[in-house]
Design a protein around this motif. Structure first.
Motif, PDB file in Angstrom:
ATOM      1  N   ASP A  83       9.227   1.912  -3.440  1.00 50.63           N
ATOM      2  CA  ASP A  83       8.563   2.626  -2.363  1.00 50.63           C
ATOM      3  C   ASP A  83       9.547   3.069  -1.407  1.00 50.63           C
ATOM      4  OD1 ASP A  83       9.550   0.587  -0.656  1.00 50.63           O
ATOM      5  OD2 ASP A  83       7.471  -0.127  -0.136  1.00 50.63           O
ATOM      6  N   LYS A  84       9.101   3.929  -0.205  1.00 50.97           N
ATOM      7  CA  LYS A  84      10.041   4.607   0.798  1.00 50.97           C
ATOM      8  C   LYS A  84      11.043   3.655   1.419  1.00 50.97           C
ATOM      9  CE  LYS A  84       7.136   6.904   3.009  1.00 50.97           C
ATOM     10  NZ  LYS A  84       6.351   7.787   4.033  1.00 50.97           N
ATOM     11  N   ASN A 110       2.488   5.039  -3.759  1.00 44.89           N
ATOM     12  CA  ASN A 110       2.136   6.364  -3.035  1.00 44.89           C
ATOM     13  C   ASN A 110       2.895   6.398  -1.737  1.00 44.89           C
ATOM     14  OD1 ASN A 110       0.568   5.115  -0.722  1.00 44.89           O
ATOM     15  ND2 ASN A 110      -1.274   5.840  -1.805  1.00 44.89           N
ATOM     16  N   GLY A 111       2.894   7.654  -0.880  1.00 42.30           N
ATOM     17  CA  GLY A 111       3.519   8.036   0.459  1.00 42.30           C
ATOM     18  C   GLY A 111       3.328   6.690   1.553  1.00 42.30           C
ATOM     19  N   ARG A 112       2.041   6.164   1.361  1.00 39.12           N
ATOM     20  CA  ARG A 112       1.470   5.256   2.472  1.00 39.12           C
ATOM     21  C   ARG A 112       2.064   3.900   1.900  1.00 39.12           C
ATOM     22  NH1 ARG A 112      -3.055   8.614   1.852  1.00 39.12           N
ATOM     23  NH2 ARG A 112      -3.919   6.918   0.521  1.00 39.12           N
ATOM     24  N   GLY A 113       2.833   3.721   0.992  1.00 36.51           N
ATOM     25  CA  GLY A 113       3.205   2.285   0.444  1.00 36.51           C
ATOM     26  C   GLY A 113       2.136   1.583  -0.256  1.00 36.51           C
ATOM     27  N   GLU A 114       0.984   2.281  -0.800  1.00 37.93           N
ATOM     28  CA  GLU A 114       0.130   1.577  -1.531  1.00 37.93           C
ATOM     29  C   GLU A 114       0.226   1.519  -2.932  1.00 37.93           C
ATOM     30  OE1 GLU A 114      -3.568   3.138   1.268  1.00 37.93           O
ATOM     31  OE2 GLU A 114      -3.097   4.340  -0.220  1.00 37.93           O
TER      32      GLU A 114
END
Length: 75
Positions: free
Chosen positions: A17-18, A64-68
């Protein structure tokens, strides 16, 4: 504890993730394992079953970009 993929139960999918956390799908144990950047295990979730939140042979994995985590299963 550091990541030990040699003893992990079927590490099939890997995603990052990010924040740099590593997600690993462990098909044989029906779990997702999460590590920090240094390899320390942060958490582990999932169990074999067909109820909400349960997993059956997780293999594909994305974050995904929301960390899901998005998990593909094989049954």
């Amino acid at each position: 504890h550091r990541a030990d993929f040699a003893t992990a139960s079927g590490p099939y999918g890997v995603a990052v993730d990010k924040a740099g956390r590593g997600f690993v799908s462990l098909g044989a144990s029906h779990e997702i394992q999460v590590f920090d950047r240094s390899g320390k295990e942060l958490c582990r979730w999932g169990k074999k079953g067909s109820d909400d939140g349960d997993l059956i042979n997780p293999f594909g994995l994305a974050v995904n970009g929301r960390g899901e985590a998005i998990v593909c299963e094989y049954s």
